[in-house]
Write an enzyme that holds these catalytic residues in place. Structure first.
Site, PDB file in Angstrom:
ATOM      1  N   HIS A 159      42.055  45.076  45.215  1.00 45.48           N
ATOM      2  CA  HIS A 159      41.213  45.210  44.020  1.00 45.48           C
ATOM      3  C   HIS A 159      41.113  43.902  43.240  1.00 45.48           C
ATOM      4  O   HIS A 159      41.943  43.607  42.379  1.00 45.48           O
ATOM      5  CB  HIS A 159      41.778  46.316  43.118  1.00 45.48           C
ATOM      6  CG  HIS A 159      40.853  46.723  42.025  1.00 45.48           C
ATOM      7  ND1 HIS A 159      40.724  48.026  41.601  1.00 45.48           N
ATOM      8  CD2 HIS A 159      39.995  46.008  41.244  1.00 45.48           C
ATOM      9  CE1 HIS A 159      39.843  48.093  40.635  1.00 45.48           C
ATOM     10  NE2 HIS A 159      39.394  46.874  40.387  1.00 45.48           N
TER      11      HIS A 159
ATOM     12  N   ARG B 182      33.175  37.781  41.462  1.00 43.03           N
ATOM     13  CA  ARG B 182      32.006  37.460  40.622  1.00 43.03           C
ATOM     14  C   ARG B 182      30.832  36.783  41.316  1.00 43.03           C
ATOM     15  O   ARG B 182      29.901  36.332  40.620  1.00 43.03           O
ATOM     16  CB  ARG B 182      32.428  36.573  39.435  1.00 43.03           C
ATOM     17  CG  ARG B 182      33.630  37.060  38.634  1.00 43.03           C
ATOM     18  CD  ARG B 182      33.433  38.430  38.051  1.00 43.03           C
ATOM     19  NE  ARG B 182      34.456  38.731  37.043  1.00 43.03           N
ATOM     20  CZ  ARG B 182      34.681  39.935  36.573  1.00 43.03           C
ATOM     21  NH1 ARG B 182      33.970  40.972  36.991  1.00 43.03           N
ATOM     22  NH2 ARG B 182      35.596  40.142  35.653  1.00 43.03           N
TER      23      ARG B 182
ATOM     24  N   ASN C 225      30.852  44.974  41.339  1.00 38.09           N
ATOM     25  CA  ASN C 225      30.048  44.820  40.111  1.00 38.09           C
ATOM     26  C   ASN C 225      29.502  43.389  40.044  1.00 38.09           C
ATOM     27  O   ASN C 225      29.936  42.559  39.267  1.00 38.09           O
ATOM     28  CB  ASN C 225      30.824  45.223  38.850  1.00 38.09           C
ATOM     29  CG  ASN C 225      32.191  44.580  38.732  1.00 38.09           C
ATOM     30  OD1 ASN C 225      32.727  44.021  39.683  1.00 38.09           O
ATOM     31  ND2 ASN C 225      32.757  44.649  37.537  1.00 38.09           N
TER      32      ASN C 225
ATOM     33  N   ASP D 203      33.430  50.374  41.280  1.00 40.89           N
ATOM     34  CA  ASP D 203      34.355  49.867  40.265  1.00 40.89           C
ATOM     35  C   ASP D 203      33.642  49.111  39.144  1.00 40.89           C
ATOM     36  O   ASP D 203      32.687  48.383  39.364  1.00 40.89           O
ATOM     37  CB  ASP D 203      35.422  48.954  40.866  1.00 40.89           C
ATOM     38  CG  ASP D 203      36.457  48.586  39.817  1.00 40.89           C
ATOM     39  OD1 ASP D 203      37.022  49.505  39.211  1.00 40.89           O
ATOM     40  OD2 ASP D 203      36.666  47.388  39.565  1.00 40.89           O
TER      41      ASP D 203
ATOM     42  N   HIS E  39      37.093  54.073  40.434  1.00 43.26           N
ATOM     43  CA  HIS E  39      37.434  53.713  39.052  1.00 43.26           C
ATOM     44  C   HIS E  39      37.137  54.976  38.251  1.00 43.26           C
ATOM     45  O   HIS E  39      35.985  55.385  38.152  1.00 43.26           O
ATOM     46  CB  HIS E  39      36.546  52.537  38.618  1.00 43.26           C
ATOM     47  CG  HIS E  39      36.513  52.256  37.149  1.00 43.26           C
ATOM     48  ND1 HIS E  39      36.867  51.017  36.635  1.00 43.26           N
ATOM     49  CD2 HIS E  39      36.151  53.005  36.088  1.00 43.26           C
ATOM     50  CE1 HIS E  39      36.726  51.046  35.310  1.00 43.26           C
ATOM     51  NE2 HIS E  39      36.284  52.235  34.958  1.00 43.26           N
TER      52      HIS E  39
ATOM     53  N   HIS F  26      43.606  51.438  39.849  1.00 42.82           N
ATOM     54  CA  HIS F  26      44.315  51.132  38.593  1.00 42.82           C
ATOM     55  C   HIS F  26      44.698  52.337  37.720  1.00 42.82           C
ATOM     56  O   HIS F  26      44.186  52.506  36.624  1.00 42.82           O
ATOM     57  CB  HIS F  26      43.527  50.129  37.744  1.00 42.82           C
ATOM     58  CG  HIS F  26      42.041  50.384  37.588  1.00 42.82           C
ATOM     59  ND1 HIS F  26      41.530  51.577  37.143  1.00 42.82           N
ATOM     60  CD2 HIS F  26      40.975  49.576  37.805  1.00 42.82           C
ATOM     61  CE1 HIS F  26      40.215  51.477  37.092  1.00 42.82           C
ATOM     62  NE2 HIS F  26      39.852  50.278  37.498  1.00 42.82           N
TER      63      HIS F  26
ATOM     64  N   ASP G 162      43.649  43.963  40.005  1.00 39.09           N
ATOM     65  CA  ASP G 162      42.387  44.057  39.266  1.00 39.09           C
ATOM     66  C   ASP G 162      42.075  42.709  38.614  1.00 39.09           C
ATOM     67  O   ASP G 162      41.635  42.653  37.456  1.00 39.09           O
ATOM     68  CB  ASP G 162      42.415  45.185  38.223  1.00 39.09           C
ATOM     69  CG  ASP G 162      41.010  45.590  37.762  1.00 39.09           C
ATOM     70  OD1 ASP G 162      40.012  45.034  38.285  1.00 39.09           O
ATOM     71  OD2 ASP G 162      40.917  46.461  36.873  1.00 39.09           O
TER      72      ASP G 162
ATOM     73  N   HIS H 215      37.070  36.153  33.334  1.00 39.35           N
ATOM     74  CA  HIS H 215      35.910  35.937  32.470  1.00 39.35           C
ATOM     75  C   HIS H 215      36.012  34.531  31.913  1.00 39.35           C
ATOM     76  O   HIS H 215      37.073  33.896  32.004  1.00 39.35           O
ATOM     77  CB  HIS H 215      35.899  36.949  31.325  1.00 39.35           C
ATOM     78  CG  HIS H 215      35.716  38.374  31.754  1.00 39.35           C
ATOM     79  ND1 HIS H 215      34.510  38.882  32.179  1.00 39.35           N
ATOM     80  CD2 HIS H 215      36.601  39.396  31.839  1.00 39.35           C
ATOM     81  CE1 HIS H 215      34.663  40.167  32.493  1.00 39.35           C
ATOM     82  NE2 HIS H 215      35.929  40.502  32.303  1.00 39.35           N
TER      83      HIS H 215
ATOM     84  N   GLY I 102      39.186  42.635  30.936  1.00 41.90           N
ATOM     85  CA  GLY I 102      39.631  42.074  32.217  1.00 41.90           C
ATOM     86  C   GLY I 102      40.529  40.871  32.044  1.00 41.90           C
ATOM     87  O   GLY I 102      40.332  40.048  31.156  1.00 41.90           O
TER      88      GLY I 102
HETATM   89  O1  DOR Z   1      39.239  45.222  32.953  1.00 43.75           O
HETATM   90  C1  DOR Z   1      38.318  45.434  33.719  1.00 43.75           C
HETATM   91  N1  DOR Z   1      37.570  44.430  34.202  1.00 43.75           N
HETATM   92  N2  DOR Z   1      38.046  46.687  34.056  1.00 43.75           N
HETATM   93  C2  DOR Z   1      36.949  47.007  34.738  1.00 43.75           C
HETATM   94  O2  DOR Z   1      36.747  48.155  34.978  1.00 43.75           O
HETATM   95  C3  DOR Z   1      35.991  45.970  35.157  1.00 43.75           C
HETATM   96  C4  DOR Z   1      36.633  44.664  35.244  1.00 43.75           C
HETATM   97  C5  DOR Z   1      35.633  43.554  35.292  1.00 43.75           C
HETATM   98  O3  DOR Z   1      34.760  43.572  36.163  1.00 43.75           O
HETATM   99  O4  DOR Z   1      35.730  42.628  34.474  1.00 43.75           O
HETATM  100 ZN    ZN Z   2      37.989  49.427  37.470  1.00 49.21          ZN
HETATM  101 ZN    ZN Z   3      38.268  46.324  38.805  1.00 50.39          ZN
END
Ligand code: DOR
Ligand code: ZN
Ligand code: ZN
Length: 372
Positions: free
Chosen positions: A16, A20, A50, A107, A134, A187, A259, A263, A278
């Site tokens: 997981h 990006r 995502n 997710d 998720h 998670h 996870d 960012h 995140g």
């Molecule tokens: O903390 C998270 N970041 N939870 C999520 O469900 C998405 C992930 C993200 O893509 O930044």
């Molecule tokens: Zn998630």
């Molecule tokens: Zn995730």
């Protein structure tokens, strides 16, 4: 362990992570993410969907696969989404995607509609694949962004209740039982989630689950008014953390996944309410877990390696090779310095912590992909 405190163990596998690319390469790329993974002792990771475009068709998934072939320094295995555009309405063409994706996940959000989830599980089960969920019920969120508990009340924050997670897990476990789908819960963070999965396993449901290092080591009591403590699901209460540790010990929780969700500094600079959800996880997972769970006697080193390297490969049918290994120094303490991360993401609640378990070298396919 050798006399000088150095060990060699199977390299880690994280089912997981968020790399990006395509779509948000200012946060992370396949190149920077895979190098960060190697620096953390990983040689195999599964990337969440995502992205833009969402890997919901062979063509869209192909864009990511081309970048992986070009840039990845380790084994990077993308998920395909469960639904078109991750919108939760139309199940993807599983037959067309199954040979290219490690498993299926939406997710970043939960599949809200139970009938869509049922259809997804039926289809995915029919193809012998895994659905990784998720779990988050949007009806229960009410604009929350940290755990709905003591800290949120004391500091005037809007909370995310535990039921938003476990309610959907409860729904899905029943669907997994009925459809026979191989179901993996992402998670998990609440005590109720642990108990629901424990009972489902007892009843023979084909379910596995992961939790993250932060849910095992931190609680809402550790929160500061900083974006680096913000992730989804949020840091929960002490009783949730204790239940997760029990779940690790008794095998209810199968594996640990980071996870890893990088960012930009700006996106994480807006406090608890305004920051993106995140945290960066690949470069801290082993040392924080070794220090917090193994050195404290809560679990053995063998168990930690099982959770980080063996179990994930087994469940997701990923290759095991003697040529994939990690060398780690267990004896010298060091301080986590988020400024020195290989990842583009530098936001972690573990920054500044003194830990043991520095990765010295990571070998993938017999080739050194990281060395200190
Ligand atoms: O903390 C998270 N970041 N939870 C999520 O469900 C998405 C992930 C993200 O893509 O930044
Ligand atoms: Zn998630
Ligand atoms: Zn995730």
């Amino acid at each position: 362990m050798s006399e000088n405190g150095k060990i060699k163990c199977p390299s880690f596998c994280d089912v997981h992570v968020h790399f990006r690319e395509p779509g948000y390469s200012y946060k992370e790329t396949i190149l920077t993410g895979s190098k960060a993974a190697a620096a953390g002792g990983y040689t195999c990771v599964c990337t969440m969907p995502n992205l833009n475009p969402v890997p919901d068709s062979p063509e869209n998934l192909g864009i990511q696969l081309d970048i992986i072939r070009r840039d990845a320094v380790i084994d990077v295995r993308p998920y395909a989404s469960i639904t078109a555009g991750r919108k939760g309405m139309q199940v993807v063409d599983v037959a067309a995607l199954k040979g290219k994706a490690v498993a299926f996940s939406d997710d970043g959000s939960g599949v809200q509609d139970a009938s869509v989830m049922r259809k997804a599980m039926e289809t995915i089960a029919g193809h012998g694949c895994i659905l990784a969920a998720h779990c988050e019920d949007n009806r229960l969120l009410h604009g929350g962004y940290i755990h709905d508990g003591r800290y949120a009340r004391a500091h005037g924050h809007r909370g995310i209740c535990s039921e938003s997670e476990w309610g959907q897990i409860e729904r899905d476990l029943e669907l997994a039982r009925e459809t026979g789908c191989a179901y993996h819960v992402c998670h998990i963070s609440t005590k109720e989630s642990v108990e629901l999965i424990r009972r489902a396993k007892d009843r023979g449901v084909n379910v596995s689950c992961e939790t993250g290092p932060h849910y095992l080591l931190l609680t809402e009591d550790d929160l500061l008014e900083e974006g680096r403590f913000k992730m989804n699901p949020p840091l929960r209460s002490r009783s949730d953390r204790d239940a997760l540790i029990e779940g690790l010990k008794d095998g209810t929780i199968d594996m640990i996944a980071t996870d890893h969700a990088p960012h930009s500094a700006e996106e994480k600079s807006r406090g608890l309410e305004g920051s993106a959800m995140g945290i960066t996880g690949l470069e801290t997972a082993f040392p924080v877990l070794y220090t917090g769970l193994v050195r404290t006697g809560i679990i053995s080193l063998d168990k930690l390696v099982e959770l980080m390297a063996v179990a994930p490969r087994k469940r997701f049918k990923l290759p095991v090779s003697e040529e994939d290994y990690t060398e780690i120094d267990l004896s010298e303490p060091f301080r986590i310095d988020s400024g020195s991360f290989v990842s583009k993401g530098h936001s972690t609640p573990f920054d500044g912590m003194e830990v043991y378990g520095r990765v010295l070298r990571t070998v993938y396919g017999g080739k050194t992909v990281y060395s200190l």
